[in-house]
Design a protein around this motif. Structure first.
Motif, PDB file in Angstrom:
ATOM      1  N   PRO A  82      40.230  -5.864  37.629  1.00 22.49           N
ATOM      2  CA  PRO A  82      39.245  -6.149  38.661  1.00 22.49           C
ATOM      3  C   PRO A  82      39.493  -6.700  40.019  1.00 22.49           C
ATOM      4  N   TYR A  83      40.815  -7.755  39.879  1.00 25.93           N
ATOM      5  CA  TYR A  83      40.966  -8.294  41.146  1.00 25.93           C
ATOM      6  C   TYR A  83      41.760  -7.247  42.078  1.00 25.93           C
ATOM      7  N   LEU A  84      42.327  -6.329  41.688  1.00 18.15           N
ATOM      8  CA  LEU A  84      43.080  -5.120  42.071  1.00 18.15           C
ATOM      9  C   LEU A  84      42.574  -3.957  41.873  1.00 18.15           C
ATOM     10  N   ALA A  85      41.407  -3.350  42.122  1.00 16.83           N
ATOM     11  CA  ALA A  85      40.907  -2.342  41.759  1.00 16.83           C
ATOM     12  C   ALA A  85      41.221  -0.990  42.277  1.00 16.83           C
ATOM     13  N   GLN A  86      41.909  -0.864  43.345  1.00 21.69           N
ATOM     14  CA  GLN A  86      42.654   0.306  43.850  1.00 21.69           C
ATOM     15  C   GLN A  86      41.788   1.604  44.063  1.00 21.69           C
ATOM     16  N   ASN A  87      40.604   1.486  44.375  1.00 18.74           N
ATOM     17  CA  ASN A  87      39.618   2.268  44.161  1.00 18.74           C
ATOM     18  C   ASN A  87      39.933   3.695  45.136  1.00 18.74           C
ATOM     19  N   GLU A  88      40.459   3.608  46.212  1.00 22.94           N
ATOM     20  CA  GLU A  88      40.717   4.901  46.838  1.00 22.94           C
ATOM     21  C   GLU A  88      42.072   5.572  46.265  1.00 22.94           C
ATOM     22  N   LEU A  89      43.110   4.959  45.832  1.00 21.48           N
ATOM     23  CA  LEU A  89      44.058   5.377  44.920  1.00 21.48           C
ATOM     24  C   LEU A  89      43.868   6.085  43.883  1.00 21.48           C
ATOM     25  N   LEU A  90      43.135   5.543  43.061  1.00 16.90           N
ATOM     26  CA  LEU A  90      42.396   5.936  41.760  1.00 16.90           C
ATOM     27  C   LEU A  90      41.510   7.161  42.075  1.00 16.90           C
ATOM     28  N   GLN A  91      40.892   7.316  43.007  1.00 18.26           N
ATOM     29  CA  GLN A  91      40.210   8.521  43.158  1.00 18.26           C
ATOM     30  C   GLN A  91      41.162   9.619  44.060  1.00 18.26           C
ATOM     31  N   TRP A  92      42.021   9.367  44.613  1.00 13.76           N
ATOM     32  CA  TRP A  92      42.996  10.258  45.034  1.00 13.76           C
ATOM     33  C   TRP A  92      43.527  10.844  43.876  1.00 13.76           C
ATOM     34  N   CYS A  93      44.168  10.177  43.019  1.00 11.42           N
ATOM     35  CA  CYS A  93      45.104  10.662  41.998  1.00 11.42           C
ATOM     36  C   CYS A  93      43.988  11.407  40.959  1.00 11.42           C
ATOM     37  N   LYS A  94      42.782  11.145  40.800  1.00  6.38           N
ATOM     38  CA  LYS A  94      41.802  12.241  40.004  1.00  6.38           C
ATOM     39  C   LYS A  94      41.656  13.360  40.564  1.00  6.38           C
ATOM     40  N   ASN A  95      41.518  13.282  42.145  1.00  8.33           N
ATOM     41  CA  ASN A  95      41.599  14.497  42.623  1.00  8.33           C
ATOM     42  C   ASN A  95      42.942  15.553  42.471  1.00  8.33           C
ATOM     43  N   LYS A  96      44.044  14.801  42.236  1.00 12.98           N
ATOM     44  CA  LYS A  96      45.262  15.650  42.379  1.00 12.98           C
ATOM     45  C   LYS A  96      45.636  15.677  40.971  1.00 12.98           C
ATOM     46  N   GLY A  97      44.838  15.416  40.009  1.00  9.16           N
ATOM     47  CA  GLY A  97      45.240  15.527  38.399  1.00  9.16           C
ATOM     48  C   GLY A  97      46.122  14.626  38.029  1.00  9.16           C
ATOM     49  N   ILE A  98      46.226  13.420  38.514  1.00 12.84           N
ATOM     50  CA  ILE A  98      47.258  12.447  38.072  1.00 12.84           C
ATOM     51  C   ILE A  98      46.533  11.436  37.295  1.00 12.84           C
ATOM     52  N   THR A  99      46.900  11.353  36.029  1.00 10.02           N
ATOM     53  CA  THR A  99      46.229  10.133  35.271  1.00 10.02           C
ATOM     54  C   THR A  99      46.982   8.654  35.664  1.00 10.02           C
ATOM     55  N   VAL A 100      45.993   7.938  35.769  1.00  7.19           N
ATOM     56  CA  VAL A 100      46.378   6.669  36.283  1.00  7.19           C
ATOM     57  C   VAL A 100      46.372   5.755  35.101  1.00  7.19           C
ATOM     58  N   VAL A 101      47.321   5.044  34.799  1.00 13.75           N
ATOM     59  CA  VAL A 101      47.394   3.801  33.823  1.00 13.75           C
ATOM     60  C   VAL A 101      47.748   2.636  34.412  1.00 13.75           C
ATOM     61  N   ALA A 102      46.703   1.773  33.841  1.00 11.11           N
ATOM     62  CA  ALA A 102      46.915   0.354  34.423  1.00 11.11           C
ATOM     63  C   ALA A 102      47.961  -0.427  33.592  1.00 11.11           C
ATOM     64  N   TYR A 103      48.705  -1.216  34.249  1.00  7.49           N
ATOM     65  CA  TYR A 103      49.518  -2.411  33.638  1.00  7.49           C
ATOM     66  C   TYR A 103      48.900  -3.755  34.147  1.00  7.49           C
ATOM     67  N   ALA A 104      49.161  -4.809  33.711  1.00  7.86           N
ATOM     68  CA  ALA A 104      48.541  -6.252  33.839  1.00  7.86           C
ATOM     69  C   ALA A 104      46.917  -5.663  34.104  1.00  7.86           C
ATOM     70  N   ALA A 105      46.518  -5.012  32.905  1.00  2.11           N
ATOM     71  CA  ALA A 105      45.312  -4.412  32.954  1.00  2.11           C
ATOM     72  C   ALA A 105      44.222  -5.534  32.736  1.00  2.11           C
ATOM     73  N   THR A 106      44.694  -6.682  32.348  1.00  5.99           N
ATOM     74  CA  THR A 106      43.373  -7.744  32.002  1.00  5.99           C
ATOM     75  C   THR A 106      43.425  -8.813  33.146  1.00  5.99           C
TER      76      THR A 106
END
Length: 195
Positions: free
Chosen positions: A66-90
């Motif tokens: 939540p402190y580093l949501a990276q919304n633009e990158l997440l959406q960009w990857c979704k549009n390209k079919g790239i699965t995003v996996v979070a580390y330091a997720a909590t």
């Protein structure tokens, strides 16, 4: 990791990640692996990679909470079919002890960790949640459905704050500047950077 005299990371500039990716594609073609991916890439570095890549990365693993949501990158990857996996997720204690996360945990009668993991699932990101404690491992599997207004409250916590990877004394990460990595400086949100 080799270091220069000043303590900065010594880089081998004779090849770049496009060259490395080409070799990874060969391993994929050999059948020794089923998929290949990248870690800590940004839109900038992914675009550089895709200029020469024959295979789009299956996965991008990044610091994401939540402190580093990276919304633009997440959406960009979704549009390209790239699965995003979070580390330091909590987001470590910094996020888990945030008053909004704690209040939502009380509201839903779950742990702060479960709130954050549920937020990730709602955003359709994969995640790596580490725990050596068997009861916490079991707890991490129990996500809840967050109400829209609560998810929005968590979204608003984005500070573009990296908690896991910090720049060295020269202001570099992995020997690269934030600009070269395509990362925003800490505290500068994507929306602020565009103004």
């Amino acid at each position: 990791m080799p270091l220069n005299v000043d303590g900065s990371m010594m880089l081998d500039e004779t090849c770049d990640f496009n060259d490395t990716w080409k070799e990874m594609e060969k391993v994929l073609t050999s059948g020794k692996v089923r998929s290949i991916g990248v870690s800590n890439f940004s839109i900038k570095t992914l675009e550089q990679l895709l200029k020469t890549a024959k295979v789009t990365p299956a996965v991008l693993q990044i610091e994401l909470h939540p402190y580093l949501a990276q919304n633009e990158l997440l959406q960009w990857c979704k549009n390209k079919g790239i699965t995003v996996v979070a580390y330091a997720a909590t987001g470590y204690d910094a996020v888990r002890e945030d008053p909004i996360i704690v209040a939502l945990a009380k509201k839903y009668n779950v742990t702060p960790t479960q709130i954050v993991l549920s937020w990730h699932i709602r955003r359709e990101t994969g995640l790596v949640a580490k725990s050596e404690n068997p009861s916490r491992q079991e707890e991490n599997l129990k996500v809840i459905e967050l109400q829209e207004e609560d998810a929005t409250r968590i979204d608003a916590l984005d500070k573009n704050r990296r908690l896991c990877i910090q720049p060295d004394k020269q202001g570099k990460v992995f020997g690269w500047t934030f600009d070269r990595l395509g990362w925003q400086e800490e505290g500068v949100l994507q929306t602020e950077a565009k103004l």
